[in-house]
Design a protein around this motif. Structure first.
Motif, short mmCIF file in Angstrom:
data_model
loop_
_atom_site.label_atom_id
_atom_site.label_comp_id
_atom_site.label_asym_id
_atom_site.label_seq_id
_atom_site.Cartn_x
_atom_site.Cartn_y
_atom_site.Cartn_z
N GLY A 131 -2.46 19.26 -2.36
CA GLY A 131 -3.15 19.52 -3.61
C GLY A 131 -4.63 19.22 -3.56
O GLY A 131 -5.44 19.88 -4.23
N SER A 132 -5.03 18.25 -2.74
CA SER A 132 -6.44 17.87 -2.70
C SER A 132 -7.33 18.97 -2.15
O SER A 132 -8.53 18.98 -2.41
CB SER A 132 -6.61 16.59 -1.86
N ILE A 133 -6.75 19.92 -1.40
CA ILE A 133 -7.55 21.02 -0.88
C ILE A 133 -8.07 21.91 -2.01
O ILE A 133 -9.04 22.64 -1.85
CB ILE A 133 -6.73 21.86 0.13
N LEU A 140 -17.02 28.20 4.78
CA LEU A 140 -16.27 27.44 5.76
C LEU A 140 -15.09 26.72 5.11
O LEU A 140 -14.01 26.61 5.70
CB LEU A 140 -17.19 26.42 6.46
N PHE A 141 -15.31 26.23 3.89
CA PHE A 141 -14.23 25.54 3.17
C PHE A 141 -13.09 26.52 2.88
O PHE A 141 -11.91 26.17 3.02
CB PHE A 141 -14.76 24.95 1.86
N GLY A 142 -13.44 27.73 2.47
CA GLY A 142 -12.42 28.75 2.21
C GLY A 142 -11.62 29.08 3.47
O GLY A 142 -10.40 29.25 3.42
N MET A 143 -12.31 29.13 4.60
CA MET A 143 -11.62 29.39 5.87
C MET A 143 -10.66 28.25 6.20
O MET A 143 -9.55 28.48 6.70
CB MET A 143 -12.65 29.57 6.98
N LEU A 144 -11.09 27.02 5.91
CA LEU A 144 -10.20 25.87 6.13
C LEU A 144 -8.97 25.97 5.24
O LEU A 144 -7.85 25.66 5.67
CB LEU A 144 -10.95 24.57 5.84
N MET A 145 -9.16 26.38 3.97
CA MET A 145 -8.04 26.52 3.06
C MET A 145 -7.02 27.52 3.60
O MET A 145 -5.80 27.29 3.54
CB MET A 145 -8.53 26.98 1.68
N ILE A 146 -7.50 28.62 4.14
CA ILE A 146 -6.59 29.62 4.71
C ILE A 146 -5.81 29.02 5.88
O ILE A 146 -4.59 29.20 6.00
CB ILE A 146 -7.38 30.86 5.16
N GLY A 147 -6.51 28.26 6.73
CA GLY A 147 -5.85 27.64 7.87
C GLY A 147 -4.81 26.61 7.45
O GLY A 147 -3.70 26.56 8.00
N ILE A 148 -5.15 25.79 6.45
CA ILE A 148 -4.21 24.76 5.99
C ILE A 148 -3.02 25.40 5.29
O ILE A 148 -1.88 24.96 5.44
CB ILE A 148 -4.92 23.74 5.08
N GLY A 149 -3.28 26.46 4.52
CA GLY A 149 -2.18 27.17 3.87
C GLY A 149 -1.20 27.71 4.89
O GLY A 149 0.03 27.62 4.71
N ALA A 150 -1.73 28.26 5.98
CA ALA A 150 -0.87 28.78 7.04
C ALA A 150 -0.09 27.65 7.71
O ALA A 150 1.09 27.79 8.02
CB ALA A 150 -1.71 29.52 8.08
N LEU A 151 -0.75 26.50 7.91
CA LEU A 151 -0.08 25.35 8.51
C LEU A 151 1.04 24.85 7.61
O LEU A 151 2.11 24.44 8.08
CB LEU A 151 -1.11 24.22 8.75
N MET A 152 0.82 24.87 6.29
CA MET A 152 1.84 24.42 5.34
C MET A 152 3.05 25.35 5.33
O MET A 152 4.17 24.91 5.03
CB MET A 152 1.25 24.33 3.93
#
Length: 264
Positions: A28-30, A107-119
């Motif tokens: 959620g913190s993302i 860059l933050f948006g790209m990180l969100m996409i990566g973390i969403g995929a990891l989740m």
């Protein structure tokens, strides 16, 4: 004291983050930074990152106490990972403050996409429950823990996130501990990373303390609601986590587009 529309938006944003954290067990913190920027209207992405770091640290501390009481925290591993990572957070936050706000959002948006995929990737619950950092295992575990700590700390400091979804797999890879211990142990590092990132931004005057307090208050209420609903829906929580992962990916795409528009 007069409660303004931004105050209400901040509390609702905090409630959304707390609700998600309690309901799906992390991630959620993302959403904190994009909610503060696009939902509350915080003009500076740097202030949004600094303010969210305060909320992340306090929320993680509350969760850490619960896991500590349950015996899920492997303290020697946690402390090595956290101490190594704190140095990384100061380096990461230093470079983030030098970067243009719009580029930082992309860059933050790209990180969100990566973390969403990891989740979305199902994490195994196996591992060695007896793993410990001792003089006998130090030569094997210390380099891995310290290296992972620095790497994750850099990302956590740069983006102002707790980094739990990076720390958990990092701990499992470094030590072979089971998922439940990795989650509990990761919270020590999340507290340390959030606090050190917040300290770095505070020294630069990039934290709105009023918004931080309102965000945290909303998060507490949202967390209580999420826990109550979580007990009702039970096993459906895994389905919700998959749905939330897709939401994070979509939100990351939106953040990327909004951050890139000024440069097009």
């Amino acid at each position: 004291m007069l409660v303004t529309a931004p105050d209400m938006a901040t509390m609702l944003s905090g409630a959304a983050v707390g609700f998600v954290l309690a309901l799906v067990g992390g991630g959620g913190s993302i959403l904190a930074v994009p909610l503060l920027v696009y939902g509350v209207g915080v003009a500076s992405p740097h202030v949004a990152i600094g303010t969210s770091a305060v909320a992340v640290a306090i929320s993680a501390f509350a969760n850490m106490i619960a896991h500590w009481r349950a015996g899920n925290v492997r303290w020697p591993c946690a402390l090595v990972f956290a101490v190594a990572g704190v140095g990384g957070t100061f380096i990461g936050s230093h470079f983030a403050k030098q970067l243009d706000g719009g580029k930082l959002l992309v860059l933050f948006g790209m990180l969100m996409i990566g973390i969403g995929a990891l989740m979305l990737k199902r994490r195994a619950g196996g591992g060695d429950p007896s793993v410990r950092l001792t003089p006998a295992t130090a030569s094997r575990l210390l380099p891995m823990l310290a290296g992972m700590g620095v790497a994750v700390g850099l990302l956590a400091g740069f983006f102002g996130i707790g980094g739990g979804f990076l720390i958990v797999p990092g701990l499992m890879l470094a030590t072979g501990m089971p998922l439940i211990y990795a989650i509990g142990t990761s919270l020590v590092a999340v507290v340390a990373f959030g606090a050190s990132t917040a300290a770095s931004y505070a020294m630069s005057g990039l934290i709105d303390w009023r918004l931080a307090s309102l965000f945290i208050a909303g998060g507490l209420l949202g967390g209580l609601t999420g826990m109550a609903i979580g007990r009702i829906i039970g096993p459906q929580g895994k389905v919700l986590q998959s749905v939330f992962s897709i939401v994070v990916i979509a939100a990351g795409g939106y953040v990327c587009v909004r951050g890139a528009l000024p440069y097009l």
